[in-house]
Design a protein around this motif. Sequence first.
Motif, PDB file in Angstrom:
ATOM      1  N   ILE A   1       0.839  -1.198   0.000  1.00  0.00           N
ATOM      2  CA  ILE A   1       0.000   0.000   0.000  1.00  0.00           C
ATOM      3  C   ILE A   1       0.871   1.244   0.000  1.00  0.00           C
ATOM      4  N   LYS A   2       1.923   1.254   0.841  1.00  0.00           N
ATOM      5  CA  LYS A   2       2.830   2.404   0.880  1.00  0.00           C
ATOM      6  C   LYS A   2       3.512   2.619  -0.474  1.00  0.00           C
ATOM      7  N   THR A   3       3.933   1.559  -1.114  1.00  0.00           N
ATOM      8  CA  THR A   3       4.568   1.652  -2.423  1.00  0.00           C
ATOM      9  C   THR A   3       3.596   2.209  -3.456  1.00  0.00           C
ATOM     10  N   TYR A   4       2.366   1.730  -3.426  1.00  0.00           N
ATOM     11  CA  TYR A   4       1.347   2.202  -4.367  1.00  0.00           C
ATOM     12  C   TYR A   4       1.039   3.678  -4.139  1.00  0.00           C
ATOM     13  N   VAL A   5       0.916   4.077  -2.869  1.00  0.00           N
ATOM     14  CA  VAL A   5       0.629   5.482  -2.546  1.00  0.00           C
ATOM     15  C   VAL A   5       1.772   6.371  -3.017  1.00  0.00           C
ATOM     16  N   LYS A   6       3.008   5.917  -2.869  1.00  0.00           N
ATOM     17  CA  LYS A   6       4.155   6.702  -3.342  1.00  0.00           C
ATOM     18  C   LYS A   6       4.145   6.854  -4.862  1.00  0.00           C
ATOM     19  N   LYS A   7       3.672   5.823  -5.561  1.00  0.00           N
ATOM     20  CA  LYS A   7       3.558   5.908  -7.020  1.00  0.00           C
ATOM     21  C   LYS A   7       2.525   6.940  -7.434  1.00  0.00           C
ATOM     22  N   VAL A   8       1.443   7.029  -6.676  1.00  0.00           N
ATOM     23  CA  VAL A   8       0.342   7.921  -7.034  1.00  0.00           C
ATOM     24  C   VAL A   8       0.594   9.347  -6.551  1.00  0.00           C
TER      25      VAL A   8
ATOM     26  N   ILE B   1      -7.812  12.447 -27.899  1.00  0.00           N
ATOM     27  CA  ILE B   1      -7.383  12.138 -26.533  1.00  0.00           C
ATOM     28  C   ILE B   1      -6.168  11.213 -26.545  1.00  0.00           C
ATOM     29  N   TYR B   2      -6.173  10.198 -27.404  1.00  0.00           N
ATOM     30  CA  TYR B   2      -5.032   9.283 -27.480  1.00  0.00           C
ATOM     31  C   TYR B   2      -3.756  10.054 -27.838  1.00  0.00           C
ATOM     32  N   ILE B   3      -3.854  10.903 -28.830  1.00  0.00           N
ATOM     33  CA  ILE B   3      -2.684  11.678 -29.261  1.00  0.00           C
ATOM     34  C   ILE B   3      -2.231  12.621 -28.150  1.00  0.00           C
ATOM     35  N   SER B   4      -3.173  13.310 -27.518  1.00  0.00           N
ATOM     36  CA  SER B   4      -2.791  14.261 -26.471  1.00  0.00           C
ATOM     37  C   SER B   4      -2.252  13.560 -25.224  1.00  0.00           C
ATOM     38  N   PHE B   5      -2.773  12.369 -24.907  1.00  0.00           N
ATOM     39  CA  PHE B   5      -2.220  11.630 -23.774  1.00  0.00           C
ATOM     40  C   PHE B   5      -0.761  11.269 -24.036  1.00  0.00           C
ATOM     41  N   ASN B   6      -0.466  10.840 -25.251  1.00  0.00           N
ATOM     42  CA  ASN B   6       0.913  10.466 -25.581  1.00  0.00           C
ATOM     43  C   ASN B   6       1.851  11.669 -25.571  1.00  0.00           C
TER      44      ASN B   6
ATOM     45  N   GLN C   1      -5.104   4.765 -17.544  1.00  0.00           N
ATOM     46  CA  GLN C   1      -4.098   5.248 -18.483  1.00  0.00           C
ATOM     47  C   GLN C   1      -2.695   5.184 -17.879  1.00  0.00           C
ATOM     48  N   LYS C   2      -2.575   5.624 -16.645  1.00  0.00           N
ATOM     49  CA  LYS C   2      -1.258   5.688 -16.012  1.00  0.00           C
ATOM     50  C   LYS C   2      -0.706   4.304 -15.644  1.00  0.00           C
TER      51      LYS C   2
ATOM     52  N   TYR D   1      -2.120   1.089 -16.373  1.00  0.00           N
ATOM     53  CA  TYR D   1      -2.341  -0.067 -17.249  1.00  0.00           C
ATOM     54  C   TYR D   1      -1.859   0.220 -18.668  1.00  0.00           C
ATOM     55  N   VAL D   2      -2.377   1.246 -19.267  1.00  0.00           N
ATOM     56  CA  VAL D   2      -2.040   1.517 -20.676  1.00  0.00           C
ATOM     57  C   VAL D   2      -0.563   1.838 -20.819  1.00  0.00           C
ATOM     58  N   ARG D   3      -0.026   2.632 -19.953  1.00  0.00           N
ATOM     59  CA  ARG D   3       1.366   3.074 -20.086  1.00  0.00           C
ATOM     60  C   ARG D   3       2.314   2.347 -19.138  1.00  0.00           C
ATOM     61  N   SER D   4       1.945   1.127 -18.746  1.00  0.00           N
ATOM     62  CA  SER D   4       2.812   0.348 -17.839  1.00  0.00           C
ATOM     63  C   SER D   4       3.893  -0.386 -18.606  1.00  0.00           C
TER      64      SER D   4
END
Length: 136
Positions: free
Chosen positions: A4-11, A64-69, A130-131, A133-136
């Motif tokens: 949980i601490k690791t996940y919170v630090k990622k976010v 949106i796809y282009i702007s996200f990238n 997006q953060k 899953y898509v860009r993992s």
Amino acid sequence: MEKIKTYVKKVLNKKTFFEVFRYGIVTIISYVLIVGLIFLLTNHLNLGEKVSYLIALTLAYIGIYISFNKFVFKTTHNRKMLIRFLIVLGLSWIANNLLFAFWIDIMIIAYPVATALNTVTLGIFRFLAQKFYVRS
């Protein structure tokens, strides 16, 4: 507990803060474009609100796809990421259209408000997907 601490630090970090900020900018711009397209399609082509939303949302997702990238996550296009984006896009597209129909038909809410409710309701899910899953 360590997971949980690791996940919170990622976010909760500086990079994610600026990604959320840029995501918000893209979201606001896409909202304005979607509402504008719905207005044009319903008032000038006499299409129904749900069909207009479906078309506007589909067109917005390309931008949106282009702007996200390029702007939000600053990633480069690759096939695996596109496939993951399309999976999230499909789920999001279905949820958006079902929720829009709910707001319009059952709650009797005007389409600009219904679009805003969709944006807020599904926005957190889309950002996290997006953060992480898509860009993992």
